[in-house]
Scaffold this active site. Structure first.
Site, mmCIF file in Angstrom:
data_model
loop_
_atom_site.group_PDB
_atom_site.id
_atom_site.type_symbol
_atom_site.label_atom_id
_atom_site.label_comp_id
_atom_site.label_asym_id
_atom_site.label_seq_id
_atom_site.Cartn_x
_atom_site.Cartn_y
_atom_site.Cartn_z
ATOM 1 N N HIS A 232 23.060 -25.792 34.478
ATOM 2 C CA HIS A 232 21.675 -25.555 34.069
ATOM 3 C C HIS A 232 21.617 -25.543 32.550
ATOM 4 O O HIS A 232 22.547 -25.115 31.881
ATOM 5 C CB HIS A 232 21.186 -24.196 34.597
ATOM 6 N N ASP B 154 18.433 -25.477 43.066
ATOM 7 C CA ASP B 154 18.379 -26.633 43.980
ATOM 8 C C ASP B 154 19.533 -26.669 44.978
ATOM 9 O O ASP B 154 19.527 -27.481 45.898
ATOM 10 C CB ASP B 154 18.378 -27.927 43.153
HETATM 11 C C1 SDX Z 1 16.248 -27.701 37.471
HETATM 12 O O1 SDX Z 1 15.160 -26.334 32.885
HETATM 13 C C2 SDX Z 1 14.875 -25.755 33.980
HETATM 14 O O2 SDX Z 1 14.485 -24.614 33.983
HETATM 15 C C3 SDX Z 1 15.012 -26.602 35.220
HETATM 16 C C4 SDX Z 1 14.826 -25.887 36.537
HETATM 17 C C5 SDX Z 1 13.415 -25.387 36.695
HETATM 18 O O3 SDX Z 1 13.217 -24.405 37.439
HETATM 19 O O4 SDX Z 1 12.497 -26.036 36.130
HETATM 20 O O5 SDX Z 1 15.714 -24.778 36.631
HETATM 21 C C6 SDX Z 1 15.086 -26.823 37.709
HETATM 22 O O6 SDX Z 1 16.057 -28.771 36.960
HETATM 23 C C7 SDX Z 1 17.646 -27.206 37.779
HETATM 24 C C8 SDX Z 1 18.757 -28.232 37.378
HETATM 25 C C9 SDX Z 1 18.821 -29.281 38.488
HETATM 26 N N1 SDX Z 1 19.737 -30.363 38.086
HETATM 27 C C10 SDX Z 1 20.929 -30.512 38.712
HETATM 28 O O7 SDX Z 1 21.391 -29.721 39.530
HETATM 29 C C11 SDX Z 1 21.654 -31.793 38.322
HETATM 30 C C12 SDX Z 1 23.145 -31.480 38.111
HETATM 31 N N2 SDX Z 1 23.217 -30.680 36.862
HETATM 32 C C13 SDX Z 1 23.524 -31.414 35.654
HETATM 33 O O8 SDX Z 1 22.937 -32.679 35.540
HETATM 34 C C14 SDX Z 1 23.441 -30.532 34.416
HETATM 35 O O9 SDX Z 1 24.124 -29.382 34.685
HETATM 36 C C15 SDX Z 1 22.091 -30.181 33.840
HETATM 37 C C16 SDX Z 1 21.308 -31.387 33.489
HETATM 38 C C17 SDX Z 1 21.309 -29.332 34.794
HETATM 39 C C18 SDX Z 1 22.344 -29.373 32.589
HETATM 40 O O10 SDX Z 1 23.045 -30.179 31.724
HETATM 41 P P1 SDX Z 1 23.513 -29.614 30.289
HETATM 42 O O11 SDX Z 1 23.412 -28.134 30.201
HETATM 43 O O12 SDX Z 1 22.825 -30.436 29.272
HETATM 44 O O13 SDX Z 1 25.033 -29.881 30.342
HETATM 45 P P2 SDX Z 1 25.665 -31.146 29.692
HETATM 46 O O14 SDX Z 1 25.050 -32.351 30.304
HETATM 47 O O15 SDX Z 1 25.647 -30.973 28.214
HETATM 48 O O16 SDX Z 1 27.181 -30.976 30.214
HETATM 49 C C19 SDX Z 1 28.032 -29.965 29.654
HETATM 50 C C20 SDX Z 1 29.374 -30.194 30.327
HETATM 51 C C21 SDX Z 1 29.774 -31.668 30.334
HETATM 52 O O17 SDX Z 1 31.199 -31.724 30.378
HETATM 53 P P3 SDX Z 1 31.976 -32.002 28.929
HETATM 54 O O18 SDX Z 1 31.363 -33.288 28.368
HETATM 55 O O19 SDX Z 1 31.700 -30.775 28.091
HETATM 56 O O20 SDX Z 1 33.414 -32.164 29.362
HETATM 57 O O21 SDX Z 1 29.281 -29.792 31.696
HETATM 58 C C22 SDX Z 1 29.472 -30.938 32.520
HETATM 59 C C23 SDX Z 1 29.236 -32.153 31.670
HETATM 60 O O22 SDX Z 1 29.975 -33.273 32.155
HETATM 61 N N3 SDX Z 1 28.516 -30.808 33.603
HETATM 62 C C24 SDX Z 1 28.804 -31.049 34.883
HETATM 63 C C25 SDX Z 1 27.624 -30.749 35.585
HETATM 64 N N4 SDX Z 1 26.669 -30.353 34.721
HETATM 65 C C26 SDX Z 1 27.217 -30.398 33.491
HETATM 66 N N5 SDX Z 1 29.932 -31.488 35.478
HETATM 67 C C27 SDX Z 1 29.873 -31.629 36.853
HETATM 68 N N6 SDX Z 1 28.761 -31.343 37.607
HETATM 69 C C28 SDX Z 1 27.629 -30.912 37.006
HETATM 70 N N7 SDX Z 1 26.547 -30.655 37.730
#
Ligand code: SDX
Length: 430
Positions: free
Chosen positions: A309, A366
């Site tokens: 998140h 989710d």
């Molecule tokens: C909602 O904003 C809100 O409030 C949203 C929400 C709402 O109520 O409106 O809460 C609803 O959108 C919830 C989120 C739903 N999305 C998902 O579940 C999709 C899967 N999650 C990811 O796409 C991700 O975690 C995000 C987009 C939610 C958050 O991304 P960030 O905080 O920008 O993290 P990042 O992309 O900068 O990643 C940081 C690290 C990376 O690794 P490194 O490059 O540091 O090695 O964490 C890793 C990423 O590769 N990572 C994950 C991951 N999420 C981040 N690795 C594996 N699985 C994941 N889900």
């Protein structure tokens, strides 16, 4: 003595006011930064930028705290329901008995849609995605209620109470109609005597000759899912609603933009992606460990959907609540869903894995919501539509907060990285 922050540029110090929020959050007010220094701030994705001051919702991502107008989500989940919490989110106070009765009456009275809107559904291809239909139909409400969609801020605010109850009530009817259209089923008209969630389930699943059999556990679970989605600070779709509203656009147009923004798989589309992910793991006879190993590759296409998140760097409190409800609903309905077992196994593996722990990746709202909706019989391509129905009170509240405030039209700056100035070359010289 009010707090200030000093920025030193080329040995020249500049002082800026510090804004402190109710929960002692701090922000440097850089509104005059460019005037004073010629510099702008840069924050790709706004992860460290407060776009506004808001009194609606508070999240502490480190603590896993979520409050609507000061009330903890855990308290609202136990003691409230979607419509009462919707009133709280929109108007800022829990309603009195008469206020709630009036709010409910307006919502019941507005459940049916204008006859002219039926023809839209004849024109959509049957395989249209319900989110595409929803964004189009929400915006088209402005055609049927032009007095509430004048884009004259004062006039639209005068009609806000009506527009809000129309939106809250009809979004549910439009969602059910998109489901019925997709499966070639006759539309079921709303029953004015039914409460919000029961009326939705009636419009979704009743037949012309047999009404849907209500189950209080299902009704309660749906109320809870919608309540937990009601608002969430400046997430992608809510910020979009505020951006569109800041230009003076009406509530229906702003909410329609919110529906479009919510659709993305990184945001509201994640609940659909979670089920597709769990189903794939099940189909591959994987106990989850192979998928988790792939998710740690950093490949964005292999992420653990429903995990991580932008704000919560702890367990999403909404996921905690839904995790418990999941088991209750499946037990009550006698549903034995292997995807729940896989979800619990994935959570067990991931929450004990250094990769996820180091990046503070935990289940978000989710991760479990889809399993409950699946047990209720809601098809996967309707999951993000359910999220939109739940988030409607938040979008209305943020439209109202912006419309009654003094925010200017939102207009971020950028850092240009394109080509320097160059002369035009005629086509025969390229
Ligand atoms: C909602 O904003 C809100 O409030 C949203 C929400 C709402 O109520 O409106 O809460 C609803 O959108 C919830 C989120 C739903 N999305 C998902 O579940 C999709 C899967 N999650 C990811 O796409 C991700 O975690 C995000 C987009 C939610 C958050 O991304 P960030 O905080 O920008 O993290 P990042 O992309 O900068 O990643 C940081 C690290 C990376 O690794 P490194 O490059 O540091 O090695 O964490 C890793 C990423 O590769 N990572 C994950 C991951 N999420 C981040 N690795 C594996 N699985 C994941 N889900």
């Amino acid at each position: 003595m009010s707090e200030t922050a000093k920025i030193i540029i080329a040995d020249q110090p500049y002082e800026f006011p510090v804004i402190t929020g109710t929960e002692n959050e701090k922000a440097i007010d850089t509104a005059r930064l460019r005037d004073l220094t010629g510099y702008v701030t840069y924050d790709d994705g706004y992860g460290n930028t407060a776009s506004c001051e808001s009194a609606i919702t508070f999240i502490d991502g480190e603590q896993g705290t979520l409050r609507y107008r000061g009330y903890d989500i855990q308290d609202l989940a136990v003691h409230s329901n979607f419509i009462e919490s919707a009133y709280l989110v929109v108007y800022g106070e829990l309603p009195t008995i008469s206020q709630l009765q009036n709010f409910r009456h307006l919502i019941l009275r507005n459940a049916a849609i204008h006859q002219g809107m039926f023809s839209f559904f004849e024109a959509f291809p049957n395989n249209s995605h319900p989110m595409a239909i929803l964004s189009a139909m929400v915006n088209s409400l402005g055609c049927y209620y032009p007095e509430m969609a004048s884009n004259n801020r004062e006039q639209d605010l005068e009609h806000l109470d009506s527009a809000a109850t129309i939106l809250l009530s009809k979004v549910r009817t439009l969602a059910a109609m998109s489901y019925r259209m997709k499966y070639g089923l006759p539309f079921i008209h709303p029953k004015p005597e039914l409460p919000y969630c029961s009326n939705f389930l009636h419009m979704m699943f009743s037949e012309p000759y047999a009404d849907y059999k209500f189950n209080p556990v299902v009704d309660r679970a749906l109320n809870l899912i919608l309540l937990l989605h009601a608002d969430h600070e400046q997430n992608c779709s809510t910020s979009t609603v505020r951006m569109v509203a800041s230009g003076g656009a009406n509530l229906f147009a702003s909410a329609s933009a919110g529906v479009c923004a919510l659709w993305g798989p990184a945001h509201g589309g994640a609940n659909m992606a979670v089920i597709h992910m769990l189903a794939q793991i099940h189909q591959d006879s994987d106990d989850g460990s192979r998928f988790v190993a792939a998710a740690k590759s950093g490949d964005k296409s292999k992420r653990l959907m429903g995990f991580g998140h932008r704000v919560y760097k702890n367990y999403d409190p909404r996921a905690k609540i839904l995790r418990k409800t999941c088991a209750d609903v499946l037990n009550t309905l006698g549903v034995n869903d292997p995807l729940l077992d896989i979800a619990l196994k994935l959570e067990e593996i991931a929450t004990h894995d250094e990769y996820f722990h180091a990046r503070r990746l935990y289940p978000n709202v989710d991760f479990y919501s889809g399993i409950i909706m699946r047990a209720i019989g809601i098809p996967v391509d309707m999951f993000t539509v359910m999220f939109a129905i739940g988030r409607m009170p938040g979008w209305i509240a943020h439209w109202r907060e912006l419309a009654t405030g003094n925010s200017p039209i939102h207009r971020p700056r950028q850092i240009y990285t394109g080509s320097p100035r160059r002369e035009f070359t005629p086509i025969d010289q390229r």
